[in-house]
Design a protein around this motif. Structure first.
Motif, PDB file in Angstrom:
ATOM      1  N   LEU A 337      -0.234   5.247   2.204  1.00  0.00           N
ATOM      2  CA  LEU A 337      -0.341   3.915   2.382  1.00  0.00           C
ATOM      3  C   LEU A 337      -1.224   3.508   1.160  1.00  0.00           C
ATOM      4  O   LEU A 337      -2.529   3.469   1.425  1.00  0.00           O
ATOM      5  CB  LEU A 337      -0.817   3.162   3.543  1.00  0.00           C
ATOM      6  CG  LEU A 337       0.345   3.086   4.721  1.00  0.00           C
ATOM      7  CD1 LEU A 337       0.949   4.320   4.967  1.00  0.00           C
ATOM      8  CD2 LEU A 337      -0.445   2.439   5.987  1.00  0.00           C
ATOM      9  N   PRO A 338      -0.879   3.044   0.057  1.00  0.00           N
ATOM     10  CA  PRO A 338      -1.659   2.624  -1.116  1.00  0.00           C
ATOM     11  C   PRO A 338      -2.708   1.759  -0.901  1.00  0.00           C
ATOM     12  O   PRO A 338      -3.884   1.640  -1.390  1.00  0.00           O
ATOM     13  CB  PRO A 338      -0.757   2.585  -2.389  1.00  0.00           C
ATOM     14  CG  PRO A 338       0.462   2.194  -1.845  1.00  0.00           C
ATOM     15  CD  PRO A 338       0.620   2.906  -0.384  1.00  0.00           C
ATOM     16  N   ASP A 339      -2.006   0.668  -0.132  1.00  0.00           N
ATOM     17  CA  ASP A 339      -2.930  -0.725   0.163  1.00  0.00           C
ATOM     18  C   ASP A 339      -4.293  -0.277   0.948  1.00  0.00           C
ATOM     19  O   ASP A 339      -5.094  -0.936   0.750  1.00  0.00           O
ATOM     20  CB  ASP A 339      -2.176  -1.790   0.764  1.00  0.00           C
ATOM     21  CG  ASP A 339      -1.131  -2.147  -0.415  1.00  0.00           C
ATOM     22  OD1 ASP A 339      -1.484  -1.965  -1.595  1.00  0.00           O
ATOM     23  OD2 ASP A 339       0.095  -2.742   0.342  1.00  0.00           O
ATOM     24  N   THR A 340      -4.226   0.604   1.696  1.00  0.00           N
ATOM     25  CA  THR A 340      -5.211   0.954   2.630  1.00  0.00           C
ATOM     26  C   THR A 340      -6.045   2.387   2.378  1.00  0.00           C
ATOM     27  O   THR A 340      -7.065   2.734   2.895  1.00  0.00           O
ATOM     28  CB  THR A 340      -4.825   0.952   4.043  1.00  0.00           C
ATOM     29  OG1 THR A 340      -3.835   1.750   4.364  1.00  0.00           O
ATOM     30  CG2 THR A 340      -4.612  -0.372   4.502  1.00  0.00           C
ATOM     31  N   ASP A 341      -5.370   3.119   1.241  1.00  0.00           N
ATOM     32  CA  ASP A 341      -5.582   4.409   0.911  1.00  0.00           C
ATOM     33  C   ASP A 341      -5.929   5.247   2.123  1.00  0.00           C
ATOM     34  O   ASP A 341      -6.914   5.906   2.139  1.00  0.00           O
ATOM     35  CB  ASP A 341      -7.196   4.220   0.063  1.00  0.00           C
ATOM     36  CG  ASP A 341      -7.357   5.586  -0.637  1.00  0.00           C
ATOM     37  OD1 ASP A 341      -6.555   6.338  -0.861  1.00  0.00           O
ATOM     38  OD2 ASP A 341      -8.813   6.044  -0.582  1.00  0.00           O
ATOM     39  N   VAL A 353       5.451  -2.509   5.165  1.00  0.00           N
ATOM     40  CA  VAL A 353       4.322  -1.855   4.540  1.00  0.00           C
ATOM     41  C   VAL A 353       4.491  -0.882   3.266  1.00  0.00           C
ATOM     42  O   VAL A 353       5.447   0.054   3.690  1.00  0.00           O
ATOM     43  CB  VAL A 353       3.073  -1.303   5.764  1.00  0.00           C
ATOM     44  CG1 VAL A 353       1.996  -0.347   4.835  1.00  0.00           C
ATOM     45  CG2 VAL A 353       2.592  -2.069   6.474  1.00  0.00           C
ATOM     46  N   LYS A 354       4.016  -0.973   2.160  1.00  0.00           N
ATOM     47  CA  LYS A 354       4.207  -0.241   1.293  1.00  0.00           C
ATOM     48  C   LYS A 354       4.026   1.305   1.407  1.00  0.00           C
ATOM     49  O   LYS A 354       2.610   1.721   1.871  1.00  0.00           O
ATOM     50  CB  LYS A 354       3.575  -0.624  -0.332  1.00  0.00           C
ATOM     51  CG  LYS A 354       4.034   0.090  -1.359  1.00  0.00           C
ATOM     52  CD  LYS A 354       3.107  -0.464  -2.545  1.00  0.00           C
ATOM     53  CE  LYS A 354       3.538   0.428  -3.859  1.00  0.00           C
ATOM     54  NZ  LYS A 354       2.824  -0.012  -5.129  1.00  0.00           N
TER      55      LYS A 354
END
Length: 574
Positions: A337-341, A353-354
């Motif tokens: 999940l790149p947005d939350t690393d 979710v990306k």
């Protein structure tokens, strides 16, 4: 019925009096012998050290049939993969294999006597039934079904084994532990709960996250136990993988995890294999075992569908929970999940979710092309090791394999191409002309089909070694037979590029070009079996390039070959 791990047949070896051991070794030297295959060697080592407990030898007919049909030995003990010693009828007669006979089993790497087999029985299996029952289909797209039909001999030998000596390893010796050694090591470390992780692939960030999550959920330590025996054809070699595992171990908190290697010959048997792996890990002292999505799956069948369902392996292992005496830890695939690393199991990611992921195919593409591999996917230390073992195309070797009739002009093309590639630079360039090979490498061979195939096989071997070393090889034999050319391609393509160029000069023109008079002698019957006259030349069905130097200048033909190499990234911008 659950089994209790024993110390293995090697336990007796370690406890023997030295004089008795010497007598056993001397006896082994007097007995008829069988030299094991690589798979048989892996199986024997794990029988000897107790990893295959309760087995103390190779399965006899009664146990074999019970395992194939019921996933159990004849006495009811859970065991899912048939472990047998396959031999040919010729070997049975030659060695004198019969019930009660004793046979020495030898290591194929150094001829060392490893064990004495006391034969219980010999039997001829129903291979089709084995393929369907054990692997789910009689489909050669499955690597073990292919192995069963193409490499396994027609008779199986059952019997108990007596250890003579331990197999010798010369790589990563400190990371190889028997079940007894590993259980003792856990005791020394006060590890009472150990979750084992099976892998045959390099490990990346997601694997580290998965194993840490498993340890956290079970309050356990982690055993990374990768397979270093036979895996799926095409897998990354174990030397590279072990370097990766060693690089990733410091990424765990100090004291959480350890590495130990397993010389197992995998069968890629999906559900059955997952149960087998759980039994083996219990024998090594693990209390928990991770079973992931499509555990030990072989990929696609002949219809392009997965051999096994994604969670068949988990379901089968969980159905035997009460017997296995090891707790299964089922895991979903993790995604980034790149947005939350962070990494999360795919079934826990909220809709919308990306997520990011890199497949095995995409990873191989990036390694081959030199494309970047992001740090969210893998550690820089791991990527460096993989790039060393899988250099980008412009650092890989290749072979240009020119085939055509005698005096077709293929030698002139080969020499001109050698000059062009030397001018390009970046690699050593080796020229293997047909006459040179005949003189230097195959001088004892004649011109029968068998001898011609041997000659082309030797060219394929030498070209493959040069390709593996990162060189450029230009081979220009007549190579009249399609099957031999395909085998050469298979040998070479494992290591780098292979391009088949058919120099399609007509027979009439070749006869005109001939300055040695061999065609005239062949037409007069003075030379027998001459390609194009009284022996066939099988034109390539799908060459990478088909050229005729009577119609196209050699300089243009060389340019067209260079364009093929540039297109695929072997030469050009670096």
């Amino acid at each position: 019925m659950a089994n209790t791990p024993h110390g293995g047949v090697l336990k007796d070896l370690h406890q023997r009096d030295a004089s008795i051991q010497e007598e056993l070794k001397a006896k082994a030297e007097t007995l008829p012998h069988i030299t094991l295959t690589e798979r048989q060697l892996c199986d024997l080592e794990l029988i000897l050290n107790g990893a295959f407990s309760p087995l103390e030898g190779f399965l006899g007919k009664k146990d074999y049939e019970s395992v194939v049909e019921t996933l159990r030995l004849a006495d009811g003990t859970l065991w899912t993969i048939p472990i047998y010693l396959d031999v040919s009828s010729q070997k049975i007669a030659e060695v004198g294999i019969r019930p009660g006979a004793q046979i020495t089993l030898r290591d194929p790497r150094n001829d060392q006597a490893l064990a004495i087999l006391t034969v219980s029985d010999t039997y001829q299996p129903d291979k089709e039934r084995e393929a369907i029952k054990v692997y789910g289909a009689n489909d050669k797209a499955h690597p073990s079904v292919s192995y069963l039909w193409d490499h396994t001999q027609d008779f199986y030998v059952g019997g108990s084994v007596q250890a003579v000596s331990e197999p010798q390893h010369y790589d990563y010796v400190a990371d190889r532990r028997s079940p007894a050694e590993l259980r003792a090591h856990f005791k020394k470390l006060n590890w009472t709960r150990v979750v084992a992780f099976q892998t045959r692939n390099p490990m990346h960030r997601a694997h580290r996250e998965l194993t840490v999550r498993a340890a956290r959920s079970r309050h356990a330590n982690v055993l990374i136990q990768p397979v270093v025996g036979l895996t799926k054809p095409g897998d990354i070699d174990h030397f590279t993988r072990v370097r990766v595992y060693k690089a990733i171990m410091p990424k765990y908190p100090n004291g959480m995890a350890m590495l130990s290697l397993l010389p197992l010959a995998m069968r890629m048997g999906g559900p059955r294999e997952a149960v087998w792996h759980a039994i083996i890990r219990k024998n090594f002292g693990a209390s928990h075992f991770i079973v992931g999505r499509d555990h030990a799956g072989p990929g696609k069948n002949s219809q392009g569908e997965d051999f096994y369902g994604p969670y068949e392996a988990q379901d089968l292992v969980l159905s035997f929970t009460s017997e296995l005496d090891i707790e299964v830890v089922p895991f979903q695939m993790l995604t980034y999940l790149p947005d939350t690393d962070e990494y999360q199991p795919v079934n826990e990611v909220p809709e919308g979710v990306k997520t990011l992921n890199i497949s095995g195919t995409e990873l191989r593409r990036r390694l081959k092309t030199g494309a970047p591999i992001p740090e969210w996917f893998s550690y820089p230390e791991v990527v460096r090791i993989l790039r060393e073992a899988n250099p980008p195309r412009h650092k890989q070797g290749f072979t240009i394999f020119l085939t055509g009739l005698h005096a077709s002009g293929k030698e002139a093309i080969a020499r001109a191409l050698q000059v062009s590639l030397n001018q390009e630079g970046g690699r050593s360039v080796t020229l293997l002309l047909g006459e040179t090979i005949r003189h230097e490498l195959s001088s004892e061979l004649g011109f029968t089909k068998r001898e011609r195939d041997i000659n082309v096989g030797r060219i394929g071997f030498v070209s493959g070694e040069l390709t593996r070393a990162g060189g450029a090889c230009i081979a220009a034999p007549i190579a009249p037979y399609e099957e031999a050319r395909n085998k050469a391609k298979e040998t070479i393509s494992k290591w780098g590029g292979f391009y088949l160029v058919h120099v399609a000069t007509s027979l009439e023109q070749c006869i005109k070009n001939d300055r040695t008079g061999v065609y005239a002698k062949a037409q007069a019957g003075e030379i027998k079996g001459f390609t194009g006259i009284d022996d066939v030349y099988e034109e390539p069905k799908n060459p990478d390039l088909r050229v005729d130097p009577t119609q196209t200048p050699i300089s243009q033909i060389v340019h067209e070959i260079v364009l093929l190499l540039e297109r695929d990234g072997y030469i050009g911008e670096r």
